[in-house]
Design a protein around this motif. Structure first.
Motif, PDB file in Angstrom:
ATOM      1  N   SER A 243       0.830  -1.194   0.000  1.00 16.69           N
ATOM      2  CA  SER A 243       0.000   0.000   0.000  1.00 16.69           C
ATOM      3  C   SER A 243       0.870   1.252   0.000  1.00 16.69           C
ATOM      4  O   SER A 243       2.068   1.206   0.291  1.00 16.69           O
ATOM      5  CB  SER A 243      -0.906   0.018   1.232  1.00 16.69           C
ATOM      6  N   ALA A 244       0.239   2.382  -0.298  1.00 17.25           N
ATOM      7  CA  ALA A 244       0.970   3.646  -0.324  1.00 17.25           C
ATOM      8  C   ALA A 244       1.527   3.991   1.055  1.00 17.25           C
ATOM      9  O   ALA A 244       2.631   4.542   1.182  1.00 17.25           O
ATOM     10  CB  ALA A 244       0.048   4.768  -0.816  1.00 17.25           C
ATOM     11  N   SER A 245       0.763   3.686   2.113  1.00 18.67           N
ATOM     12  CA  SER A 245       1.237   4.008   3.459  1.00 18.67           C
ATOM     13  C   SER A 245       2.466   3.188   3.824  1.00 18.67           C
ATOM     14  O   SER A 245       3.381   3.688   4.488  1.00 18.67           O
ATOM     15  CB  SER A 245       0.121   3.774   4.479  1.00 18.67           C
ATOM     16  N   VAL A 246       2.514   1.935   3.392  1.00 17.05           N
ATOM     17  CA  VAL A 246       3.682   1.097   3.673  1.00 17.05           C
ATOM     18  C   VAL A 246       4.903   1.623   2.922  1.00 17.05           C
ATOM     19  O   VAL A 246       6.005   1.726   3.480  1.00 17.05           O
ATOM     20  CB  VAL A 246       3.398  -0.375   3.291  1.00 17.05           C
ATOM     21  N   ILE A 247       4.717   1.960   1.656  1.00 16.01           N
ATOM     22  CA  ILE A 247       5.833   2.507   0.861  1.00 16.01           C
ATOM     23  C   ILE A 247       6.310   3.818   1.473  1.00 16.01           C
ATOM     24  O   ILE A 247       7.520   4.066   1.591  1.00 16.01           O
ATOM     25  CB  ILE A 247       5.395   2.694  -0.601  1.00 16.01           C
ATOM     26  N   GLY A 248       5.366   4.667   1.888  1.00 15.49           N
ATOM     27  CA  GLY A 248       5.746   5.918   2.536  1.00 15.49           C
ATOM     28  C   GLY A 248       6.508   5.689   3.827  1.00 15.49           C
ATOM     29  O   GLY A 248       7.455   6.418   4.147  1.00 15.49           O
ATOM     30  N   THR A 249       6.116   4.667   4.579  1.00 16.35           N
ATOM     31  CA  THR A 249       6.819   4.340   5.820  1.00 16.35           C
ATOM     32  C   THR A 249       8.254   3.904   5.532  1.00 16.35           C
ATOM     33  O   THR A 249       9.191   4.292   6.248  1.00 16.35           O
ATOM     34  CB  THR A 249       6.078   3.230   6.574  1.00 16.35           C
ATOM     35  N   LEU A 250       8.440   3.107   4.487  1.00 21.19           N
ATOM     36  CA  LEU A 250       9.790   2.664   4.127  1.00 21.19           C
ATOM     37  C   LEU A 250      10.676   3.851   3.753  1.00 21.19           C
ATOM     38  O   LEU A 250      11.840   3.925   4.170  1.00 21.19           O
ATOM     39  CB  LEU A 250       9.722   1.669   2.958  1.00 21.19           C
ATOM     40  N   LEU A 251      10.133   4.779   2.985  1.00 19.50           N
ATOM     41  CA  LEU A 251      10.900   5.980   2.630  1.00 19.50           C
ATOM     42  C   LEU A 251      11.149   6.849   3.870  1.00 19.50           C
ATOM     43  O   LEU A 251      12.212   7.460   4.006  1.00 19.50           O
ATOM     44  CB  LEU A 251      10.146   6.790   1.572  1.00 19.50           C
ATOM     45  N   GLY A 252      10.165   6.883   4.779  1.00 22.50           N
ATOM     46  CA  GLY A 252      10.351   7.640   6.011  1.00 22.50           C
ATOM     47  C   GLY A 252      11.442   7.061   6.888  1.00 22.50           C
ATOM     48  O   GLY A 252      12.233   7.793   7.493  1.00 22.50           O
ATOM     49  N   LEU A 253      11.522   5.728   6.968  1.00 28.79           N
ATOM     50  CA  LEU A 253      12.584   5.079   7.734  1.00 28.79           C
ATOM     51  C   LEU A 253      13.954   5.425   7.166  1.00 28.79           C
ATOM     52  O   LEU A 253      14.918   5.659   7.912  1.00 28.79           O
ATOM     53  CB  LEU A 253      12.376   3.565   7.730  1.00 28.79           C
ATOM     54  N   PHE A 254      14.045   5.465   5.849  1.00 30.17           N
ATOM     55  CA  PHE A 254      15.295   5.839   5.185  1.00 30.17           C
ATOM     56  C   PHE A 254      15.702   7.259   5.577  1.00 30.17           C
ATOM     57  O   PHE A 254      16.858   7.518   5.943  1.00 30.17           O
ATOM     58  CB  PHE A 254      15.107   5.723   3.666  1.00 30.17           C
ATOM     59  N   ALA A 255      14.761   8.197   5.522  1.00 28.49           N
ATOM     60  CA  ALA A 255      15.065   9.594   5.846  1.00 28.49           C
ATOM     61  C   ALA A 255      15.444   9.747   7.321  1.00 28.49           C
ATOM     62  O   ALA A 255      16.373  10.500   7.660  1.00 28.49           O
ATOM     63  CB  ALA A 255      13.863  10.473   5.510  1.00 28.49           C
TER      64      ALA A 255
END
Length: 398
Positions: A243-255
């Motif tokens: 889902s978009a929220s999961v993908i956003g979370t992965l990018l957030g963890l990276f940042a």
């Protein structure tokens, strides 16, 4: 970190916040006005495009005039761009605003980087101040979009569809002005005299120095790795049904990981060797890119994102420290401009290249290709560290 240096870094955050806020508001307003996705893509590209052309002149100007004059010019450019969008929120003016705020952020970052690099006198100090400085964009990239989004949704008046956007642009125009008020009395560092007999020098002459070429190569590999992760991870997640929220979370963890490592680095800067840190980070990055396509669960992909954030986040402070050690003092602004120009040119071109390559060879193969390319830069990073050790030895008293 003393109060004067804190003000300088905070001022850069304020100007970058303006660009980050506009980068959210301008595309949203363009879409609201009915413009297509390709038109919005052009609008977003303009933020980086200006820096490609302004970086070198801004660097030379900083070498000649110091910190305050280029900062004032960048502040004025950002405020004018936002004010124009506040009064005339049309697509053409939004493009003008993107050019202004993107260019202003580039001018200010060159002035700030050159200033803090000249305030620091030892390699350990350079690593500390550039670690603190590297945290700034992460803070700005959170504050700018978050505050702008709230203003767009809630600062509406008179029943106008664009009132929230006008308020947002107006307040974003004030942020650079506040930044200038903080730093207008900042003492200038002495301008480095040009050595006698050097004659006319071109920016490209800096590339004759093998150490400087290695700095640009390593920095470009780091920047390209950052871009490919940001661009390709959503495609990989979509391919796997996330889902978009999961993908956003992965990018957030990276940042978050990239910001966290930069918070920790000033505490151990005395024990770090630039070349060793960069070479280790490049090796870890290459391994993660090769392993990434084999990860299928959210947990393993999240772990890869965190490790990649740690490795890529550690590179920029070390690169900036190295650049100031190997570049002649009277050309440090010019060197910073050349570096920024190369990175922004890459940021304009590479996403299009990634998209075309991903369609031909597949997402997994794109990860592996970048991983192999980064692994080829490990040796260059190690040699860069050896060049830095020589530069430090040359600066020590006999």
């Amino acid at each position: 970190m003393n109060a004067a240096l804190f003000k300088v870094i905070a001022s850069q955050v304020a100007v970058h916040t303006t660009m980050a806020g506009v980068r959210l508001a301008a595309p949203l307003l363009a879409l609201k006005q009915g413009y297509s996705a390709p038109a919005v893509g052009v609008l977003l590209a303009l933020f980086a495009l200006t820096q490609v052309f302004l970086a070198l002149p801004a660097g030379r100007y900083a070498d000649r005039h110091g910190f305050r004059k280029p900062f004032f010019g960048g502040m004025l450019l950002a405020s004018i761009g936002c004010a124009a969008a506040m009064f005339f929120p049309t697509f053409a003016v939004l493009c003008f605003t993107a050019l202004c705020t993107g260019g202003a952020a580039g001018i200010v970052v060159i002035a700030v980087q050159r200033h803090v690099g000249r305030v620091a006198h030892e390699p350990a100090q350079l690593k500390k101040v550039f670690s603190w400085l590297a945290i700034g964009p992460a803070i700005a990239n959170f504050i700018g979009p978050f505050a702008t989004g709230l203003l767009i949704d809630h600062a509406t008046f008179g029943g106008s569809d664009t009132s929230g956007y006008r308020v947002a642009f107006g307040l974003l125009a004030l942020s650079p002005i506040c930044a200038w008020l903080w730093v207008r009395n900042t003492p200038e560092t002495p301008l480095a005299p040009r050595p006698a007999g050097t004659g006319t020098q071109r920016a490209w002459d800096l590339l004759n120095d093998p150490a400087f070429r290695m700095v640009l190569i390593v920095n470009w590999l780091q920047s390209a790795s950052w871009d490919v992760h940001t661009f390709v991870l959503p495609l990989l997640g979509h391919e796997r049904g996330m889902s978009a929220s999961v993908i956003g979370t992965l990018l957030g963890l990276f940042a978050i990981a990239a910001a966290a490592i930069r918070l920790l680095m000033p505490l151990v800067a005395d024990r770090l060797r630039e070349g060793a840190v960069i070479a280790c980070a490049m090796a870890v990055t290459a391994c993660i890119f090769i392993v990434y396509p084999f990860t299928n669960s959210v947990l393993t992909m999240g772990l890869c994102s965190v490790l990649l954030g740690f490795s890529l986040g550690s590179v920029q402070p070390m690169v900036m420290s190295m650049l100031h050690q190997i570049t002649p003092q009277h050309r440090q602004g010019e060197a910073l401009g050349l570096r920024l120009m190369a990175i922004n040119a890459s940021s304009v071109v590479m996403p299009m290249l990634f998209g075309a390559a991903g369609g031909v060879i597949g997402i997994s193969a794109l990860f592996w290709t970048v991983g192999v390319g980064v692994s080829a830069g490990v040796r260059a990073a190690w040699r860069l560290g050896q060049a830095g050790d020589k530069a430090q030895a040359a600066q020590l008293p006999p």
